[in-house]
Every structure is written in C-alpha cells, then in structure tokens.
Design a protein around this motif. Structure first.
Motif, PDB file in Angstrom:
ATOM      1  N   PRO A   1      89.811  40.153  24.029  1.00 53.56           N
ATOM      2  CA  PRO A   1      90.530  39.264  23.114  1.00 53.56           C
ATOM      3  C   PRO A   1      92.032  39.534  23.032  1.00 53.56           C
ATOM      4  O   PRO A   1      92.781  38.697  22.542  1.00 53.56           O
ATOM      5  N   LYS A   2      92.459  40.671  23.555  1.00 52.48           N
ATOM      6  CA  LYS A   2      93.895  40.953  23.590  1.00 52.48           C
ATOM      7  C   LYS A   2      94.564  40.305  24.793  1.00 52.48           C
ATOM      8  O   LYS A   2      95.786  40.256  24.865  1.00 52.48           O
TER       9      LYS A   2
ATOM     10  N   LEU B   1      95.414  39.924  17.492  1.00 54.34           N
ATOM     11  CA  LEU B   1      95.192  40.556  18.785  1.00 54.34           C
ATOM     12  C   LEU B   1      95.980  39.886  19.896  1.00 54.34           C
ATOM     13  O   LEU B   1      96.416  40.553  20.844  1.00 54.34           O
TER      14      LEU B   1
ATOM     15  N   ASP C   1      81.381  36.671  15.673  1.00 57.98           N
ATOM     16  CA  ASP C   1      81.294  38.108  15.388  1.00 57.98           C
ATOM     17  C   ASP C   1      82.429  38.499  14.450  1.00 57.98           C
ATOM     18  O   ASP C   1      82.537  37.935  13.363  1.00 57.98           O
ATOM     19  N   ASP C   2      83.297  39.408  14.864  1.00 65.19           N
ATOM     20  CA  ASP C   2      84.385  39.826  13.973  1.00 65.19           C
ATOM     21  C   ASP C   2      85.733  39.313  14.466  1.00 65.19           C
ATOM     22  O   ASP C   2      86.777  39.925  14.238  1.00 65.19           O
ATOM     23  N   LEU C   3      85.721  38.155  15.133  1.00 62.43           N
ATOM     24  CA  LEU C   3      86.954  37.563  15.643  1.00 62.43           C
ATOM     25  C   LEU C   3      87.179  36.187  15.028  1.00 62.43           C
ATOM     26  O   LEU C   3      86.244  35.396  14.876  1.00 62.43           O
TER      27      LEU C   3
ATOM     28  N   GLN D   1      94.128  41.845  11.801  1.00 64.18           N
ATOM     29  CA  GLN D   1      94.998  42.257  12.896  1.00 64.18           C
ATOM     30  C   GLN D   1      95.062  41.164  13.952  1.00 64.18           C
ATOM     31  O   GLN D   1      94.036  40.754  14.492  1.00 64.18           O
TER      32      GLN D   1
ATOM     33  N   ALA E   1      87.715  42.870  11.479  1.00 59.72           N
ATOM     34  CA  ALA E   1      87.032  44.130  11.198  1.00 59.72           C
ATOM     35  C   ALA E   1      87.362  44.656   9.810  1.00 59.72           C
ATOM     36  O   ALA E   1      86.500  45.219   9.131  1.00 59.72           O
TER      37      ALA E   1
ATOM     38  N   TYR F   1      92.422  36.819  15.864  1.00 58.94           N
ATOM     39  CA  TYR F   1      92.544  37.897  14.889  1.00 58.94           C
ATOM     40  C   TYR F   1      91.253  38.706  14.845  1.00 58.94           C
ATOM     41  O   TYR F   1      90.162  38.166  15.006  1.00 58.94           O
ATOM     42  N   SER F   2      91.408  39.993  14.586  1.00 53.02           N
ATOM     43  CA  SER F   2      90.251  40.833  14.310  1.00 53.02           C
ATOM     44  C   SER F   2      89.956  40.785  12.819  1.00 53.02           C
ATOM     45  O   SER F   2      90.858  40.938  11.993  1.00 53.02           O
TER      46      SER F   2
END
Length: 265
Positions: free
Chosen positions: A242-243, A207, A180-182, A205, A199, A196-197
C-alpha cells in the motif's frame, strides 16, 4: 452498468479481463415476474446495502432519490416485501452499522435504529460541521468523508458516539472504501487516490498518494487490487504494497462514465 447496457469483467485474476461490452440486458426467466420497484411512491432506487441481521433472513435497505429510506425483505427477490420506510427529508448517503443505519445529510450524521423496520427512527444526531460525502464502517468505528475532513467516530456506544479524530481532506475526496485496516480515498476533481492505515484510529497514517488516470467516481477493493470507476473505463491498481500502489490494467468501457450499481459485499 450504464443506461440499458452493461459491461462484464472477469476479475478472478486480479487485473481483470474484459469479457464483453455493450451487452444487452439478460432475457428474464419466462416464468419469473420482474419486480417493479414502486418508484412513484419511493423514488428511483439508487443505492442498496445488504443487511444480515441473521443468516436466514436477508434484508435490503434502499436509498432513493425522493429522500426516503426503506427496508425490504428480499428472501423472495422477485417479490420483495416492504418492512418499513421513512422520509429522511434531504438527499443523503447511508451505511449500515450493526442494527443501525448511519445517514449522512448536510453536515450531520443521523443514527437510525432499524432493528424494527416498521418503527425505525432517529436515535441521535452527530454534527460533523462539514458536508458529508460518504460513510464507511469497520466495527467499532465509522469513517465519514466530508468536504473538509476525514472524521473517525467511535461507535462502541451507538447512542453516544464520539469523534476521536479528524484528518484534513487534502485531495477533496468524495468517495471512500475500507478493506481490512486500510482506507482508500478518491477524488473526482483532483484525480488522486490516498491510502491510509487505520491500525490506530486516533492517529491515521497516510501511506501513499496515487495519481489516477482520469477522474474517479467510485472505488471498490478486492484482495490486493483496487478497482477505480473512472471516465471511459476502469483502472486496476495493485495495492499489495500500500505504500507503493501500481497500475496493472486499464479497461476501457464503452459508456460515457463507468458507474457502480451493485451492493457492497
């Protein structure tokens, strides 16, 4: 898979259940003829990526240890047909992006046009300035893990790609996976995983950072779980948040080192 043995795991419930270790290879169908990959000509096959240019025509691209890139028609898995092969000229990593193969060798990423396998060729080369360890894609971007950075490449124009972001590779990551977006990065030397994100590709970013149990050699992601192939076993990590990744299982493997040997889905 390790040498002539393999381990089976049921991962339908996420954390994983070990079904058996050191199982012998299955007995072939007596009416089937095994495919002997022409290793003397192309080298030992050690990476295969599914190519789905159209639903009814499955193809496979194989990287070999003789630095050759080859594409095969796999509609009859026991009698694949070679469609095209090319000498890359150096050890490399490869990932598919639409009708292109992104080949990382040395400090550069070559973009190969492979829509006509018999005439595949390099369309252009992008200098990443640091040795390339891995390449992953999520349209329309490619993410290259290099010795110094995680590099984001805008691939909307494959013949004119542009680097839009660089993030320092602080954990010496050498493998990556995307879901996905990770973005999941692992390191064989620092025993760490970073998430990381993606997005905002121009502003990745971080996480979280997760301390793995042992040295990780590969990573796969399914649903809300990360599967880390490590020395002596597989570590399963819940990444529903995810954090705050949490280890939920450790599955010992009776081989010297757990390695992945399957195409990415």
């Amino acid at each position: 898979i390790d040498l002539d043995q393999f381990d089976c795991f049921d991962i339908g419930n996420g954390p994983g259940v070990h079904l058996g270790s050191q199982l012998p290879k299955p007995t072939p169908d007596p009416d089937a003829t095994p495919w002997n990959f022409p290793s003397q000509q192309y080298g030992s096959a050690n990476r295969m990526i599914p190519l789905d240019f159209c639903e009814m025509n499955p193809f496979g691209v194989i990287r070999t240890d003789l630095n050759k890139l080859s594409i095969w028609d796999m509609r009859d898995p026991l009698q694949p047909i070679l469609l095209g092969a090319a000498d890359v000229g150096a050890p490399f990593v490869v990932e598919r992006f639409k009708n292109f193969a992104l080949v990382g060798k040395g400090t550069q990423m070559d973009i190969w046009e492979i829509s006509t396998p018999s005439q595949m060729h390099v369309d252009m080369t992008l200098d990443l300035l640091s040795p390339v360890y891995d390449i992953d894609t999520i349209v329309p971007y490619a993410y290259a893990t290099t010795a110094s950075d995680i590099i984001v490449v805008d691939m909307r124009n494959p013949l004119g790609p542009s680097i839009i972001n660089r993030v320092p590779n602080t954990i010496s990551a050498n493998k990556a996976a995307i879901k996905d977006d990770l973005l999941f990065l692992i390191s064989k030397t620092t025993n760490k995983m970073e998430i990381y994100s993606l997005a905002i590709p121009t502003n990745l970013q971080k996480l979280s950072t997760f301390q793995t149990r042992t040295s990780s050699v590969d990573v796969e992601v399914q649903d809300n779980f990360v599967y880390l192939a490590e020395n002596q076993g597989i570590e399963v990590v819940n990444i529903s948040d995810p954090k705050n990744p949490i280890q939920v299982n450790w599955i010992p493997v009776a081989s010297q080192e757990a390695r992945r040997n399957n195409p990415r889905s």
